[in-house]
Design an enzyme around this catalytic site. Sequence first.
Site, short mmCIF file in Angstrom:
data_model
loop_
_atom_site.label_atom_id
_atom_site.label_comp_id
_atom_site.label_asym_id
_atom_site.label_seq_id
_atom_site.Cartn_x
_atom_site.Cartn_y
_atom_site.Cartn_z
N CYS A 94 0.93 -1.20 -0.19
CA CYS A 94 -0.06 -0.13 -0.19
C CYS A 94 0.83 1.54 -0.04
O CYS A 94 1.71 1.53 0.69
CB CYS A 94 -0.90 -0.06 1.12
SG CYS A 94 -1.68 1.56 1.53
N HIS A 164 1.08 -7.85 -6.56
CA HIS A 164 0.59 -6.84 -7.26
C HIS A 164 1.48 -6.52 -8.58
O HIS A 164 2.72 -5.95 -8.25
CB HIS A 164 0.26 -5.76 -6.62
CG HIS A 164 -0.68 -4.67 -7.32
ND1 HIS A 164 -1.29 -3.64 -6.69
CD2 HIS A 164 -1.14 -4.63 -8.79
CE1 HIS A 164 -1.94 -2.94 -7.49
NE2 HIS A 164 -1.77 -3.68 -8.67
N ASN A 204 -1.61 -10.59 -8.92
CA ASN A 204 -2.82 -9.65 -8.60
C ASN A 204 -2.53 -8.40 -9.50
O ASN A 204 -1.56 -8.02 -9.83
CB ASN A 204 -2.63 -9.32 -7.11
CG ASN A 204 -3.44 -8.20 -6.68
OD1 ASN A 204 -2.99 -7.21 -6.47
ND2 ASN A 204 -4.90 -8.18 -7.05
N GLY A 205 -3.74 -7.88 -9.96
CA GLY A 205 -3.75 -6.76 -10.59
C GLY A 205 -4.40 -6.75 -12.08
O GLY A 205 -4.22 -7.28 -12.84
N GLY A 206 -5.49 -6.14 -12.04
CA GLY A 206 -6.58 -6.09 -13.18
C GLY A 206 -6.88 -7.08 -13.90
O GLY A 206 -7.33 -7.22 -14.99
N GLY A 226 -9.25 -8.22 -6.96
CA GLY A 226 -9.75 -7.25 -6.00
C GLY A 226 -10.92 -6.63 -6.59
O GLY A 226 -12.14 -6.95 -6.30
C1 LIG Z 1 -10.92 0.31 -2.12
C2 LIG Z 1 -9.49 -0.48 -2.19
C3 LIG Z 1 -8.85 -0.55 -0.84
C4 LIG Z 1 -7.65 -1.24 -0.79
N1 LIG Z 1 -7.14 -1.50 0.39
C5 LIG Z 1 -6.09 -2.19 0.58
C6 LIG Z 1 -5.45 -2.90 1.69
O1 LIG Z 1 -5.90 -2.60 2.64
N2 LIG Z 1 -4.38 -3.70 1.55
C7 LIG Z 1 -3.71 -3.85 0.43
O2 LIG Z 1 -2.97 -4.88 0.30
N3 LIG Z 1 -4.35 -3.62 -0.74
C8 LIG Z 1 -5.42 -2.73 -0.83
N4 LIG Z 1 -5.77 -2.35 -2.08
C9 LIG Z 1 -5.20 -2.97 -3.23
C10 LIG Z 1 -5.73 -4.13 -3.62
O3 LIG Z 1 -5.73 -5.39 -2.48
C11 LIG Z 1 -5.40 -4.85 -4.97
O4 LIG Z 1 -4.08 -4.88 -4.76
C12 LIG Z 1 -5.63 -3.62 -6.14
O5 LIG Z 1 -6.85 -3.39 -6.03
C13 LIG Z 1 -5.10 -4.51 -7.22
O6 LIG Z 1 -5.94 -5.57 -7.62
P1 LIG Z 1 -7.43 -5.34 -8.61
O7 LIG Z 1 -6.91 -4.87 -10.11
O8 LIG Z 1 -7.85 -6.73 -8.83
O9 LIG Z 1 -8.29 -4.45 -8.01
C14 LIG Z 1 -7.19 -1.82 -2.05
C15 LIG Z 1 -7.67 -1.72 -3.25
C16 LIG Z 1 -9.00 -0.81 -3.42
C17 LIG Z 1 -9.69 -0.62 -4.75
#
Ligand SMILES: Cc1cc2nc3c(=O)[nH]c(=O)nc-3n(C[C@H](O)[C@H](O)[C@H](O)COP(=O)(O)O)c2cc1C
Length: 324
Positions: A94, A164, A204-206, A226
């Site tokens: 993060c 990610h 992870n990611g997208g 996510g």
């Molecule tokens: C609203 C929101 C809150 C998030 N909070 C965290 C978190 O608390 N810890 C974390 O490791 N990543 C957090 N992320 C990142 C996600 O875990 C993930 O790595 C990121 O969204 C990429 O994956 P995706 O493209 O499938 O969404 C957050 C993402 C979003 C959209």
Amino acid sequence: MKSTLNRFSVAPMLDWTDKHCRYFHRILSKQALLYTEMVTTGAILFGKGDYLAFNEKEQPICLQLGGSDPQALAKSAKLAQERGYNEINLNVGCPSDRVQHGLFGACLMAKAALVADCIHAMQDAVTIPVTVKTRIGIDDQDSYAFLCHFIETIMPYTDTFIIHARKAWLSGLSPKENRDVPPLDYERVYQLKRDYPQLTIAINGGIKNFAEIKQHLAHVDGVMVGREAYQNPILLSQVDQQLFGSQTPIVDAVSAILQLYPYIEEQLTQGAQLNHIMRHTLGLFNGRKGAKQWRRYLSENAHKKNAGIEVVEKALSFIESPTD
Ligand SMILES: Cc1cc2nc3c(=O)[nH]c(=O)nc-3n(C[C@H](O)[C@H](O)[C@H](O)COP(=O)(O)O)c2cc1C
């Protein structure tokens, strides 16, 4: 202990993957590993609320911790194990300012030895798996050699990394921009799995659909989704069948809501607000007739004082069955 649960997971998402969300997701998939929002060691050890509360129906569940003090992390992990969590994950991904000031999250990628100490201390304190969620780099430290150094420093203490597949900019981009702007580099994560085959690597990611998920699973051990899982939760209804060979019937969206009723009733009697539960279900009917009215009716009514199950029933009446 080796993690066996990361073949498919729903990502930790602050403000999104709270206990109501996880309960709802668990109705859709029995096999997905569900992550909590990030919880800081400060909140667990010194906070006034119970930050570890969860419903055992949510299992398998992984607690994501934010922190960088090995002893505080070890104590938090021990408490989490006692409460029944199946795994612990450390957030090294993060990029928010608030998180950097507390020295946790993505900035820890530059402190691999400290992360190793943290994981070591946690793994000494518990018997459940302790895993790491990270990025492929930070700022200008984005070479493959940098990522390998990070992984090699930590891998004596854990064999599971959720990656990610984009780097984070620690300043200049908001956390939201940091989830979209740096380009995805899946190949780098595949390379990591090729070079360290003994590790369990989840990507992870997208990632948005089963075709993509299966393509990734040809290269790595697991996939974490996510935003797509949150915004289009019906995706989760096929996880068990598509990825785990389950023969059980796919839960349809209407029956998922009906299965949620007893939970809603129970939570309302305990003082929960209806909108805090239903907000996680707004995207469930996306693409179906009535989806817009479902969203609108809930958005306009579920926050009202004393809003109860009748609000959900009325919202559901707008959804036409696929045969209508
Ligand atoms: C609203 C929101 C809150 C998030 N909070 C965290 C978190 O608390 N810890 C974390 O490791 N990543 C957090 N992320 C990142 C996600 O875990 C993930 O790595 C990121 O969204 C990429 O994956 P995706 O493209 O499938 O969404 C957050 C993402 C979003 C959209």
